[in-house]
Write an enzyme that holds these catalytic residues in place. Structure first.
Site, PDB file in Angstrom:
ATOM      1  N   LYS A   8      -9.688   4.700   6.329  1.00  0.00           N
ATOM      2  CA  LYS A   8      -8.319   4.313   6.003  1.00  0.00           C
ATOM      3  C   LYS A   8      -8.039   4.496   4.520  1.00  0.00           C
ATOM      4  O   LYS A   8      -7.037   5.070   4.138  1.00  0.00           O
ATOM      5  CB  LYS A   8      -8.094   2.848   6.415  1.00  0.00           C
ATOM      6  CG  LYS A   8      -6.672   2.347   6.191  1.00  0.00           C
ATOM      7  CD  LYS A   8      -5.699   3.017   7.133  1.00  0.00           C
ATOM      8  CE  LYS A   8      -4.262   2.629   6.874  1.00  0.00           C
ATOM      9  NZ  LYS A   8      -3.343   3.597   7.493  1.00  0.00           N
TER      10      LYS A   8
ATOM     11  N   TRP B 297     -19.661   2.731   4.757  1.00  0.00           N
ATOM     12  CA  TRP B 297     -19.270   4.133   4.944  1.00  0.00           C
ATOM     13  C   TRP B 297     -20.303   4.934   4.164  1.00  0.00           C
ATOM     14  O   TRP B 297     -20.375   4.856   2.938  1.00  0.00           O
ATOM     15  CB  TRP B 297     -17.868   4.342   4.386  1.00  0.00           C
ATOM     16  CG  TRP B 297     -17.445   5.772   4.318  1.00  0.00           C
ATOM     17  CD1 TRP B 297     -17.675   6.655   3.303  1.00  0.00           C
ATOM     18  CD2 TRP B 297     -16.679   6.491   5.289  1.00  0.00           C
ATOM     19  NE1 TRP B 297     -17.119   7.873   3.591  1.00  0.00           N
ATOM     20  CE2 TRP B 297     -16.504   7.807   4.797  1.00  0.00           C
ATOM     21  CE3 TRP B 297     -16.137   6.151   6.530  1.00  0.00           C
ATOM     22  CZ2 TRP B 297     -15.808   8.778   5.501  1.00  0.00           C
ATOM     23  CZ3 TRP B 297     -15.445   7.122   7.220  1.00  0.00           C
ATOM     24  CH2 TRP B 297     -15.281   8.415   6.716  1.00  0.00           C
TER      25      TRP B 297
ATOM     26  N   HIS C  78       6.380  36.047   5.892  1.00  0.00           N
ATOM     27  CA  HIS C  78       5.416  36.583   4.922  1.00  0.00           C
ATOM     28  C   HIS C  78       3.976  36.457   5.416  1.00  0.00           C
ATOM     29  O   HIS C  78       3.054  36.500   4.615  1.00  0.00           O
ATOM     30  CB  HIS C  78       5.586  35.867   3.576  1.00  0.00           C
ATOM     31  CG  HIS C  78       6.948  36.027   2.992  1.00  0.00           C
ATOM     32  ND1 HIS C  78       7.425  37.249   2.559  1.00  0.00           N
ATOM     33  CD2 HIS C  78       7.962  35.149   2.811  1.00  0.00           C
ATOM     34  CE1 HIS C  78       8.670  37.101   2.119  1.00  0.00           C
ATOM     35  NE2 HIS C  78       9.021  35.831   2.267  1.00  0.00           N
TER      36      HIS C  78
ATOM     37  N   GLU D 130       3.643  16.687   7.584  1.00  0.00           N
ATOM     38  CA  GLU D 130       3.189  15.369   8.035  1.00  0.00           C
ATOM     39  C   GLU D 130       2.948  15.354   9.547  1.00  0.00           C
ATOM     40  O   GLU D 130       1.961  14.786  10.024  1.00  0.00           O
ATOM     41  CB  GLU D 130       4.224  14.299   7.625  1.00  0.00           C
ATOM     42  CG  GLU D 130       3.947  12.891   8.111  1.00  0.00           C
ATOM     43  CD  GLU D 130       2.607  12.314   7.670  1.00  0.00           C
ATOM     44  OE1 GLU D 130       1.930  12.908   6.826  1.00  0.00           O
ATOM     45  OE2 GLU D 130       2.220  11.263   8.216  1.00  0.00           O
TER      46      GLU D 130
ATOM     47  N   CYS E 196     -16.182   1.395   2.633  1.00  0.00           N
ATOM     48  CA  CYS E 196     -16.951   0.144   2.714  1.00  0.00           C
ATOM     49  C   CYS E 196     -16.042  -1.075   2.600  1.00  0.00           C
ATOM     50  O   CYS E 196     -15.017  -1.040   1.920  1.00  0.00           O
ATOM     51  CB  CYS E 196     -17.957   0.063   1.584  1.00  0.00           C
ATOM     52  SG  CYS E 196     -19.191   1.340   1.657  1.00  0.00           S
TER      53      CYS E 196
ATOM     54  N   GLU F 105      -5.363  14.937  12.474  1.00  0.00           N
ATOM     55  CA  GLU F 105      -6.292  13.835  12.191  1.00  0.00           C
ATOM     56  C   GLU F 105      -6.594  12.960  13.403  1.00  0.00           C
ATOM     57  O   GLU F 105      -7.699  12.435  13.498  1.00  0.00           O
ATOM     58  CB  GLU F 105      -5.843  12.994  10.989  1.00  0.00           C
ATOM     59  CG  GLU F 105      -4.651  12.106  11.203  1.00  0.00           C
ATOM     60  CD  GLU F 105      -4.347  11.236   9.992  1.00  0.00           C
ATOM     61  OE1 GLU F 105      -5.277  10.736   9.356  1.00  0.00           O
ATOM     62  OE2 GLU F 105      -3.148  11.040   9.705  1.00  0.00           O
TER      63      GLU F 105
ATOM     64  N   LYS G 105      -0.681  14.593  11.320  1.00  0.00           N
ATOM     65  CA  LYS G 105      -0.912  13.564  12.348  1.00  0.00           C
ATOM     66  C   LYS G 105      -1.675  14.172  13.523  1.00  0.00           C
ATOM     67  O   LYS G 105      -2.623  13.581  14.021  1.00  0.00           O
ATOM     68  CB  LYS G 105       0.418  12.969  12.859  1.00  0.00           C
ATOM     69  CG  LYS G 105       1.157  12.055  11.909  1.00  0.00           C
ATOM     70  CD  LYS G 105       0.530  10.708  11.703  1.00  0.00           C
ATOM     71  CE  LYS G 105      -0.402  10.668  10.541  1.00  0.00           C
ATOM     72  NZ  LYS G 105       0.043  10.475   9.227  1.00  0.00           N
TER      73      LYS G 105
ATOM     74  N   ASN H  52     -19.009  -2.583  -2.340  1.00  0.00           N
ATOM     75  CA  ASN H  52     -18.005  -1.568  -2.052  1.00  0.00           C
ATOM     76  C   ASN H  52     -17.818  -0.760  -3.326  1.00  0.00           C
ATOM     77  O   ASN H  52     -17.455  -1.326  -4.354  1.00  0.00           O
ATOM     78  CB  ASN H  52     -16.687  -2.240  -1.633  1.00  0.00           C
ATOM     79  CG  ASN H  52     -15.574  -1.232  -1.429  1.00  0.00           C
ATOM     80  OD1 ASN H  52     -15.830  -0.041  -1.255  1.00  0.00           O
ATOM     81  ND2 ASN H  52     -14.337  -1.699  -1.456  1.00  0.00           N
ATOM     82  N   GLY H  53     -18.100   0.543  -3.261  1.00  0.00           N
ATOM     83  CA  GLY H  53     -17.950   1.379  -4.457  1.00  0.00           C
ATOM     84  C   GLY H  53     -19.166   2.260  -4.633  1.00  0.00           C
ATOM     85  O   GLY H  53     -19.944   2.462  -3.702  1.00  0.00           O
TER      86      GLY H  53
ATOM     87  N   ARG I  23     -10.866   0.245   8.049  1.00  0.00           N
ATOM     88  CA  ARG I  23     -11.023   1.004   6.810  1.00  0.00           C
ATOM     89  C   ARG I  23     -11.928   2.220   7.014  1.00  0.00           C
ATOM     90  O   ARG I  23     -11.944   3.125   6.196  1.00  0.00           O
ATOM     91  CB  ARG I  23     -11.651   0.107   5.736  1.00  0.00           C
ATOM     92  CG  ARG I  23     -10.782  -1.066   5.351  1.00  0.00           C
ATOM     93  CD  ARG I  23     -11.587  -2.118   4.636  1.00  0.00           C
ATOM     94  NE  ARG I  23     -12.127  -1.674   3.378  1.00  0.00           N
ATOM     95  CZ  ARG I  23     -11.534  -1.815   2.199  1.00  0.00           C
ATOM     96  NH1 ARG I  23     -10.359  -2.398   2.132  1.00  0.00           N
ATOM     97  NH2 ARG I  23     -12.100  -1.397   1.092  1.00  0.00           N
TER      98      ARG I  23
HETATM   99  C1  AGP Z   1      -2.775   9.475   6.654  1.00  0.00           C
HETATM  100  O1  AGP Z   1      -2.525   9.498   8.015  1.00  0.00           O
HETATM  101  C2  AGP Z   1      -4.123   9.854   6.298  1.00  0.00           C
HETATM  102  N1  AGP Z   1      -5.052   8.948   6.882  1.00  0.00           N
HETATM  103  C3  AGP Z   1      -4.404  10.185   4.836  1.00  0.00           C
HETATM  104  O2  AGP Z   1      -3.891  11.446   4.622  1.00  0.00           O
HETATM  105  C4  AGP Z   1      -3.839   9.243   3.760  1.00  0.00           C
HETATM  106  O3  AGP Z   1      -2.456   9.320   3.722  1.00  0.00           O
HETATM  107  C5  AGP Z   1      -4.441   9.631   2.390  1.00  0.00           C
HETATM  108  O4  AGP Z   1      -5.821   9.440   2.430  1.00  0.00           O
HETATM  109  C6  AGP Z   1      -3.830   8.852   1.260  1.00  0.00           C
HETATM  110  O5  AGP Z   1      -3.998   7.489   1.441  1.00  0.00           O
HETATM  111  P1  AGP Z   1      -3.186   6.438   0.585  1.00  0.00           P
HETATM  112  O6  AGP Z   1      -1.762   6.550   0.953  1.00  0.00           O
HETATM  113  O7  AGP Z   1      -3.783   5.115   0.947  1.00  0.00           O
HETATM  114  O8  AGP Z   1      -3.418   6.800  -0.853  1.00  0.00           O
END
Ligand code: AGP
Length: 677
Positions: A672, A107, A571, A548, A2, A555, A552, A134-135, A33
C-alpha cells in the site's frame, strides 16, 4: 510495507489471550500495507526458561519473552502461535495488570521471507532486547562487522538485527561500568549509531513492562486510551498529563492510525528524533540530538482521530476495493465539506502562502502511480485558469535526472499515504533547492504532511485496498479547488469558474449515478477475462483517466494494460490494432470530442475491437453502426469529467480481478505504501 504495532495495558487486568488477540488484530489492521511475514513477542511465565538448553542462567529476573515469527499470511502466524502455546502449556487465562507486547508485519528487503528474517529481531540468547522495525538501516553492514568483532553471532539476513544487538552491547558496556543505565539511555545510544530511516519499538526483560519507541523518517503513532470514565479527553489533552498518572490505561504504538482506531481516538504523531518511553503507566517523550549528551523533554498535545471504525471493516462488501469504490460519493462529500461555501473556495492550510504560489515561476506536480495521475489530471485546467506554467514529474524520475528546480517554483507533492519513499526523497530534494513545497495527502500525521511548508488533507477516509480508488477522486477534486483558489479572477474565466463550482457540489450525486454501472461492468469484465491485453485511449482531461484505468487493471487484474494518449495512436500503437485486441476509447464531451471521433473512425477502419466511453445520449455519435460496445456516463464540466469517467474503469478492474480469481485487496508483489526506493 513493514508495519509495527505494540500494546501495553497498565493497571487494568488483561488475560494473555486478550493481549495476544490485540496484537494479532493490530497486525490484521496493518495487513493492507503489504507484507510477507509477521511476528509478535509477549511475556512468558516467570518460572519458564530460567535456564537455556546449555544450562546457562538467564541474565535477568523477570519473565523471558516469547517470540513467534512466521512467513506468509497473518493467519499462519495465528495458527503457529496457538499451537506453540499448546505445546508450552501456557496459561491463556493468566491475568496481567501490566504487560508489554510488540508485533510486526514484514515486507522483505534484506533476506527472503522466512521466520529467521521476520521481526521481532533479537539480541540473541535469552532475547535480552527485541526490536520491531519499519524502515531501512543503511549502515547496517559496518555495524554488523563491529558487532561480530565483539563476539555477536548473527542469525538473520536483515538490516534490523544490528539494532537489538547494538542495544545489548550498549547495555552490557554500561552495566560493566558504574551504576545502571535506563532503557531510554540504551535506545538513545543505539540511535546515535543508526543511519537510515526507521520507526522502532524495543522490548526488553531487563526493563519489564516498559516499552520504548523512536523514529527517524518512518511514521510512528502513539495511541492513548484511558479507561474507567468519560473524562479521558479532558484529563490528558497532552502526553505530559500521562506522567505518573496511575489511572488504568492502554497504550499503543503503530505505524498508522488504522491499527488503533478501534481502541482509541486519542493519538499523538511522533516526530523525527523523538523517543517515547512508557514506564509505570507514564509516557515521556524525549528529543534526541546527536550533538547533545542529554535529550530535551518534549510536551506533545494529543489529537483526536477523525476516523470511524467502519472505515477499516469490509461491512457488507466482499472486498475493500469494492467497498471503497462505492464509498466515493461519501468520500467526495467529506473531502469538500466546509471548503466550498457559497461558491468560495477555502483552503485554510494554504492561505499564508497563496501570494507566493500565485507568483511562482512554475508549479511542478510530483507524485507516483495513482497520485501522479491525479496530478496529471489537474494540468489542463490549471494551465487554463492560472497564469502559471505547470509541469509534471514522476518522483523517481525527477530524482534520477536531478531535474532542475528553483526557489521560485512551487512544488506540489501528491501522495495518498504521505509515506511513499520516492515522493519523500523528491520532497527533500525540492526543499534543499528552496522551492515552496505543498503537500496533498490523505494521511494525517504522515511524513509528507509534516515536512511540507503547507498543504491540505483530502479527507477521503482510510483506504485499505492496495489499489487506490476512493482517494483518487477526492485528489482530483482537490486539484480543481487549488486551481480555483490560485487562478486569477479575470472576467474571461468567470463563467468557467462558476460552472466548476456548481459542478463540484453536484458531483457526489453523479458519482452515485455512475456506480449503477456496476452490473454492466461485470458483464464487460466477463467478456474480457481471457484477454492478454487491454488498451485505453484518452486525451486532454482524460489522458490521466486512461493511464489510471490501465494501472488499475494491471495492478489488480494482473492483465497487461496500457493507457495511451489518443493523439499518439497514429505514431505507433495503431500497428497493434486488429479485431482481437480490446481497446477502450474515452470520448466524453469536451473540446477534444471531435478528435476522439476521428480516432474511433481510424480504429474502426482497421476492424478495431472497441469499447467506447461517451456522454449519455452520444452512443450514436461515437458508434454510428452500432458495432462497438458503449459505456454511457453523465456529462459534467470538462475538468470534472475524469472524476466520473474513472468509476466504470475502477469497477471493470475490480470485476476482472474477481473473475480471474486474483487477490483484489492485496495484489501480488504490491504494498500500500511503498517505503523503499
Ligand atoms: C495505486 O493504486 C497504486 N497502489 C500505487 O500506484 C500508488 O498510487 C503509488 O504507490 C503512490 O502511492 P501514494 O499515493 O501513497 O504516494
Amino acid at each position: 510495507m513493514c508495519g509495527i504495532f505494540a500494546y501495553l495495558n497498565y493497571n487494568v487486568g488483561r488475560e494473555r489471550r486478550y493481549v495476544l488477540e490485540v496484537l494479532l488484530n493490530g497486525l490484521r489492521r496493518l495487513e493492507y500495507r503489504g507484507y510477507d511475514s509477521a511476528g509478535i513477542a509477549i511475556d512468558s511465565d516467570l518460572t519458564l526458561e530460567a535456564q537455556n538448553e546449555n544450562g546457562k542462567c538467564k541474565p535477568y529476573h523477570s519473565s523471558s519473552p516469547l517470540v513467534f515469527r512466521q512467513e506468509g499470511k497473518i493467519e499462519s502466524l495465528v495458527t503457529s502461535v496457538y499451537s506453540e502455546v499448546d505445546k508450552l502449556d501456557l496459561d491463556l487465562e493468566k491475568l496481567f495488570l501490566v504487560h508489554a507486547g510488540i508485533a510486526h508485519t514484514r515486507w522483505a528487503t534484506h533476506g527472503v521471507p522466512a521466520p529467521k528474517n521476520s521481526h521481532p529481531q533479537s539480541s540473541g540468547e535469552f532475547d535480552e532486547f527485541l526490536v520491531v522495525h519499519n524502515g531501512i538501516i543503511t549502515n547496517y553492514e559496518v555495524l554488523k562487522q563491529t558487532l561480530v568483532r565483539q563476539g555477536f553471532k548473527f542469525e538473520s539476513d536483515t538490516d534490523t538485527e544490528v539494532i537489538p544487538k547494538l542495544a545489548k552491547f550498549v547495555f552490557d558496556q554500561a552495566r560493566d561500568g558504574e551504576g545502571g543505565v535506563t532503557f531510554s539511555q540504551v535506545v538513545m545510544e543505539v540511535m546515535r549509531q543508526l543511519e537510515g530511516a526507521y520507526a522502532l519499538i524495543f522490548k526488553s526483560p531487563h526493563y519489564p513492562n516498559e516499552l520504548i519507541a523512536c523514529k527517524r523518517g518512518s511514521t510512528l503513532i502513539l495511541g492513548v486510551n484511558e479507561l474507567g470514565g468519560e473524562t479521558s479527553r479532558h484529563l490528558f489533552h497532552d502526553v505530559k498529563a500521562l506522567t505518573a498518572n496511575e489511572k488504568p490505561k492502554e497504550l499503543f504504538f503503530s505505524s498508522d492510525l488504522c491499527a488503533i482506531v478501534e481502541h482509541t481516538k486519542n493519538y499523538a504523531a511522533i516526530e523525527d528524533n523523538e523517543i517515547v518511553h512508557i514506564k509505570d503507566g507514564s509516557v515521556s517523550i524525549l528529543r534526541f540530538d546527536n550533538e547533545k549528551e542529554m535529550p530535551a523533554s518534549v510536551q506533545r498535545a494529543l489529537s483526536v482521530l477523525e476516523m470511524e471504525v467502519e472505515q477499516i471493516k469490509k461491512g457488507d462488501f466482499d472486498h475493500f476495493m469494492k467497498k471503497e469504490i462505492h464509498e466515493q460519493p461519501g468520500s467526495l462529500t467529506t473531502s469538500m465539506r466546509g471548503r466550498l461555501k457559497n461558491g468560495i473556495v477555502g483552503l485554510g492550510g494554504l492561505k499564508d502562502h497563496m501570494r507566493t504560489i500565485r507568483r511562482s515561476r512554475r508549479i511542478i506536480f510530483i507524485g507516483c502511480g495513482t497520485s501522479y495521475h491525479a496530478a496529471l489530471a489537474a494540468r489542463p485546467i490549471m494551465e487554463e485558469l492560472t497564469d502559471v506554467p505547470v509541469t509534471m514529474e514522476i518522483a523517481s524520475d525527477m530524482l534520477d535526472r536531478k531535474a532542475l528546480i528553483f526557489k521560485e517554483d512551487t512544488a506540489v507533492f501528491v501522495s495518498q499515504s504521505g509515506e511513499t519513499a520516492d515522493t519523500l526523497h523528491a520532497l527533500e530534494y525540492a526543499l534543499e533547492n528552496g522551492a515552496l513545497c505543498l503537500g496533498v495527502t490523505n494521511t494525517v500525521g504522515s511524513t509528507l504532511a509534516r515536512k511540507t511548508h503547507c498543504g491540505v488533507h483530502i479527507n477521503a477516509g482510510c483506504e485499505i485496498g492496495v489499489a487506490s480508488t476512493k482517494a483518487y477522486t477526492p485528489q482530483l477534486v482537490w486539484d480543481k479547488r487549488l486551481t480555483l483558489a490560485i487562478g486569477s479572477d479575470k472576467l474571461s474565466t468567470l463563467a468557467k469558474r462558476e460552472a466548476i463550482i456548481a459542478g463540484l457540489t453536484k458531483l457526489p450525486e453523479q458519482v452515485r449515478d455512475v456506480l449503477k454501472l456496476d452490473g454492466e461492468m461485470k458483464v464487460l469484465a466477463q467478456s474480457l477475462i481471457d484477454e492478454q491485453s487491454l488498451l485505453m485511449f484518452g486525451r486532454g482531461n482524460n489522458y490521466a483517466t486512461a493511464l489510471e484505468g490501465a494501472l488499475k487493471v494491471k495492478e489488480v487484474a494482473l492483465m497487461h494494460s496500457e493507457g495511451m494518449l489518443a493523439g499518439e495512436m497514429k505514431h505507433g500503437p495503431l500497428a497493434l490494432v486488429d479485431e482481437h485486441l480490446p481497446i477502450i476509447v474515452i470520448a466524453t464531451q469536451d473540446d477534444s470530442f471531435s478528435k476522439q471521433q476521428s480516432v474511433i473512425q481510424q480504429l474502426h477502419a482497421r476492424k478495431g475491437r472497441l469499447i467506447v466511453m461517451c456522454s449519455k445520449g452520444d452512443a450514436s455519435l461515437v458508434c454510428p453502426d452500432g458495432r462497438s460496445r458503449v459505456i454511457e456516463v453523465p456529462q459534467v464540466a470538462d475538468c470534472l469529467q475524469p472524476i466520473i469517467n474513472i468509476i466504470p474503469l475502477q469497477l471493470l478492474a475490480y470485476h476482472l480481478t474477481v473473475l480471474r480469481g486474483y487477490d483484489v485487496d492485496q495484489p501480488r508483489n504490491l504494498a500500500k505504501s511503498v517505503t523503499t526506493q
